[in-house]
Design an enzyme around this catalytic site. Structure first.
Site, PDB file in Angstrom:
ATOM      1  N   HIS A 264       3.953   1.121   9.289  1.00 23.27           N
ATOM      2  CA  HIS A 264       2.724   1.714   9.838  1.00 23.27           C
ATOM      3  C   HIS A 264       2.592   1.399  11.326  1.00 23.27           C
ATOM      4  O   HIS A 264       2.256   2.270  12.130  1.00 23.27           O
ATOM      5  CB  HIS A 264       1.475   1.133   9.149  1.00 23.27           C
ATOM      6  CG  HIS A 264       1.320   1.476   7.697  1.00 23.27           C
ATOM      7  ND1 HIS A 264       1.017   0.532   6.742  1.00 23.27           N
ATOM      8  CD2 HIS A 264       1.400   2.653   7.036  1.00 23.27           C
ATOM      9  CE1 HIS A 264       0.902   1.124   5.562  1.00 23.27           C
ATOM     10  NE2 HIS A 264       1.147   2.407   5.709  1.00 23.27           N
TER      11      HIS A 264
ATOM     12  N   LYS B 207     -11.289   3.382  -6.262  1.00 21.46           N
ATOM     13  CA  LYS B 207     -10.154   2.457  -6.369  1.00 21.46           C
ATOM     14  C   LYS B 207     -10.542   1.101  -5.821  1.00 21.46           C
ATOM     15  O   LYS B 207     -11.186   1.011  -4.770  1.00 21.46           O
ATOM     16  CB  LYS B 207      -8.989   2.992  -5.527  1.00 21.46           C
ATOM     17  CG  LYS B 207      -7.960   3.756  -6.316  1.00 21.46           C
ATOM     18  CD  LYS B 207      -6.727   3.863  -5.454  1.00 21.46           C
ATOM     19  CE  LYS B 207      -5.717   4.842  -5.968  1.00 21.46           C
ATOM     20  NZ  LYS B 207      -4.696   5.127  -4.952  1.00 21.46           N
TER      21      LYS B 207
ATOM     22  N   SER C 150       3.322  -0.351   1.137  1.00 22.23           N
ATOM     23  CA  SER C 150       2.225  -1.305   0.918  1.00 22.23           C
ATOM     24  C   SER C 150       2.254  -1.824  -0.520  1.00 22.23           C
ATOM     25  O   SER C 150       1.935  -2.982  -0.781  1.00 22.23           O
ATOM     26  CB  SER C 150       0.875  -0.647   1.209  1.00 22.23           C
ATOM     27  OG  SER C 150       0.775  -0.332   2.569  1.00 22.23           O
TER      28      SER C 150
END
Ligand code: PNS
Length: 166
Positions: free
Chosen positions: A21, A45, A133
């Site tokens: 990222h 979530k 991730s």
């Protein structure tokens, strides 16, 4: 006459920010006048890191990049882009599987709001293309060495977070 600022949004979950990222943010900052890193807040979530932790972590890692700013967002990224006057979305592509996921999203984002935001894809650097991730969260939960995957600052926060868990 002053030229119009080229504004782009880089949306993502960033749960947590990885070296992949960060590389994309740095490369994106050279393509646009202003790059807004937008951290998705998804009420459905339960994230590993809170919204505030994710925003703060990224802000710390990009503090030497004057064109980059970080914010949280909920709802549709196309609406955020319109609100910011951003004509581009930035996304990284690590593999063909990524592209399969990204293309419908790019087409939808283009149609969701006039005049239609364009998605710019940058290929992940090959040495970073294996990082995700999800993998980082898994390694962090088991106390693995996170240095190849994230910056020392992120690794420290993750290690502390895992130690603090029951
Ligand atoms: O880092 P991720 O999880 O791959 O990022 C996915 C993200 C945040 C870019 C995507 O889920 C998203 O944009 N969500 C917000 C809702 C939206 O605008 N969806 C796209 C329209 S179909």
């Amino acid at each position: 006459m002053t030229a119009e600022k080229r504004i782009a949004v880089y949306p993502g979950s960033f749960d947590p920010l990885t070296r992949g990222h960060l590389d994309l943010i740095r490369r994106g900052a050279r393509l646009f006048d202003r790059l807004v890193v937008a951290v998705l807040v998804n009420p459905e979530k339960e994230p590993f890191l809170s919204e505030a932790e994710r925003v703060e972590l990224i802000a710390r890692e990009v503090r030497s990049e004057p064109r980059v700013e970080v914010r949280a967002f909920g709802g549709l990224v196309a609406h955020l882009a319109a609100e910011l006057g951003a004509r581009w979305l930035l996304r990284g592509v690590r593999s063909a599987a990524d592209l399969e996921f990204e293309l419908p999203m790019a087409h939808s984002n283009h149609l969701l709001k006039e005049p239609g935001v364009e998605t710019v894809f940058l290929p992940a650097r090959p040495e970073l293309a294996f990082i995700s991730s999800r993998l980082v969260r898994e390694i962090a939960r088991s106390g693995g060495d996170l240095r190849p995957f994230v910056t020392p600052g992120v690794a420290k926060l993750l290690a502390g977070k895992v130690r603090g868990r029951p």
